[in-house]
Design an enzyme around this catalytic site. Structure first.
Site, mmCIF file in Angstrom:
data_model
loop_
_atom_site.group_PDB
_atom_site.id
_atom_site.type_symbol
_atom_site.label_atom_id
_atom_site.label_comp_id
_atom_site.label_asym_id
_atom_site.label_seq_id
_atom_site.Cartn_x
_atom_site.Cartn_y
_atom_site.Cartn_z
ATOM 1 N N SER A 270 -20.559 -12.961 36.188
ATOM 2 C CA SER A 270 -20.403 -13.840 37.286
ATOM 3 C C SER A 270 -21.724 -13.864 38.069
ATOM 4 C CB SER A 270 -19.271 -13.119 38.224
ATOM 5 O OG SER A 270 -18.984 -14.036 39.152
ATOM 6 N N ASP B 228 -14.735 -17.241 34.807
ATOM 7 C CA ASP B 228 -15.588 -16.147 35.181
ATOM 8 C C ASP B 228 -15.357 -15.036 34.224
ATOM 9 O OD1 ASP B 228 -16.486 -13.925 36.465
ATOM 10 O OD2 ASP B 228 -15.858 -14.727 38.533
#
EC number: 3.1.1.-
Length: 413
Positions: A64, A260
């Site tokens: 991320s 993500d």
């Protein structure tokens, strides 16, 4: 032992150095401050202002926001040197967080979407008929509740605040446009993952295949379908469910439907170690690992069961009045805690505690938000990063000295 005149290997030369950076949205500022300090120490030890973090780590893993930092540390310029200094990464967060996590753009997006959903001001009867039609013709791949809500908010009598709240449930909190544009501009669209200065490992999760997809420099060099633009990998690993839209990534005609990487490995240290062991055929004794967190919440009153636990249905788990997402937050935080416990146990049980360093800050509930880009919070995060560096100056300096020794041992060969 070797005989007289035999050449013994330098133990520093054999060590594989690994840097791991957690996810955490705007809290990436904290990790960037630690990296800035580490880079300055390395420059001082080498008496060379041009050395960079990427010069000292064989592998850098990031999830991320940690994936974005990883890319910025390892993206090459025209001289095949790191495009960004660690200090410039901190500046990137300060300058761009407000636009990446922009409330204004989100509200505008909600307004535009609401306008699209009621083009002809349908009557209540027409909306009801559409709802019945949606239910009767829906397939297993259709989200019936989504369709029903979108039909309901088309009715004129629905107050704007209610319509706005409904849209916050029906679409991601942020449209991601500024993030996408900025990442592609800063990293250059044509730059692919196989071109990184040192080996990177960046996890994502494919919602179509329903399994993690791990992008890495070494995989990319072997397989063109695993060598997409680095900017696309950054966008994909940052596509946190509920916060940003999923990202469709295509490489060599192969499609990936990605979100993500934090849903699988928000703390990518264990993943990084496993990849290193697989690729380099080494054991833990040959790995030197620095794991950087972006802060973990230690405050109280994040969530409470309340007087009536029966009210904790799907909606309460997915959305709260403060726009937080309890289920996502819990899954990511609990996984981080488990990975840290496991990694620490692995190295300690093998008498290798000095080969593993975890740097993490304790945060309050307010400080732990992934997307609070207010001036006040950005200043708080900078201060937290500075305090974390001050608290760990000695151990970071010692770690930097080991990195320098390893690099010198290799260069002497």
């Amino acid at each position: 032992m070797g005989g007289i005149g035999s050449k013994q290997s330098d133990p520093h030369e054999e060590v594989i150095t690994v840097l791991s950076i957690d996810g955490g949205g705007v809290r990436g500022i904290i990790a960037s401050k630690v990296l800035s300090y580490l880079e300055s120490i390395l420059q001082g030890l080498e008496n060379d202002k041009e050395v960079r973090i990427a010069d000292y780590f064989d592998f850098i893993a990031g999830t991320s926001t940690g994936g974005l930092i990883t890319a910025m540390l390892t993206a090459p310029d025209h001289m095949k040197r790191p495009l960004f200094t660690a200090k410039e990464i901190t500046s990137f967060y300060i300058e761009n967080s407000k636009n990446i996590f922009s409330k204004e753009s989100t509200d505008a997006s909600h307004h535009n979407q609401a306008a699209k959903t009621k083009p002809q001001n349908p009557s209540t009867l027409e909306v009801a008929q559409n709802i019945v039609r949606n239910i009767s013709t829906s397939s297993s791949s259709t989200n019936i509740l989504d369709n029903i809500l979108r039909e309901i908010i088309r009715v004129d009598i629905i107050p704007q605040p209610v319509r706005k709240m409904a849209m916050s449930i029906l679409q991601p909190k942020y449209d991601g446009c500024y993030l996408h544009e900025t990442v592609k501009e800063r990293l250059a669209e044509e730059l692919v993952i196989s071109e990184t200065i040192t080996n990177v490992i960046i996890p994502t999760f494919d919602i179509k295949r329903f399994r993690p997809i791990i992008f890495s420099t070494l995989k990319a060099k072997r397989d063109e379908s695993m060598d997409p633009p680095l900017s696309d990998v950054c966008i994909a690993t940052s596509a946190a469910p509920c916060y940003f839209p999923p990202h469709l990534l295509t490489a060599s005609a192969k499609e990936f439907h990605l979100v993500d990487g934090g849903v699988a490995a928000n703390n990518p240290s264990l993943l990084a170690v496993c990849e290193v062991i697989k690729e380099k055929k080494v054991d833990y004794s040959k790995i030197l690992l620095l794991s950087l967190g972006t802060g973990e919440q230690k405050g109280k009153d994040k969530l409470e069961v309340g007087e009536d636990p029966s009210k904790w249905g799907i909606l309460n788990w997915l959305w709260q009045n403060d726009n937080s997402n309890p289920l996502l937050d819990i899954l990511m935080s609990s996984a981080d805690e488990m990975i840290e416990m496991y990694m620490s146990s692995i190295f300690q049980s093998r008498g290798l505690s000095e080969n593993y360093l975890r740097i993490q800050a304790d945060l309050s509930y307010v400080e732990a938000a992934l997307d609070d880009s207010s001036d006040e919070n950005l200043k708080r995060l900078l201060k937290i990063g500075e305090d974390l560096v001050e608290k760990n100056e000695d151990i970071l300096t010692y770690f930097a000295e080991r990195l320098v020794d390893i690099r010198k041992a290799r260069s002497s060969k």
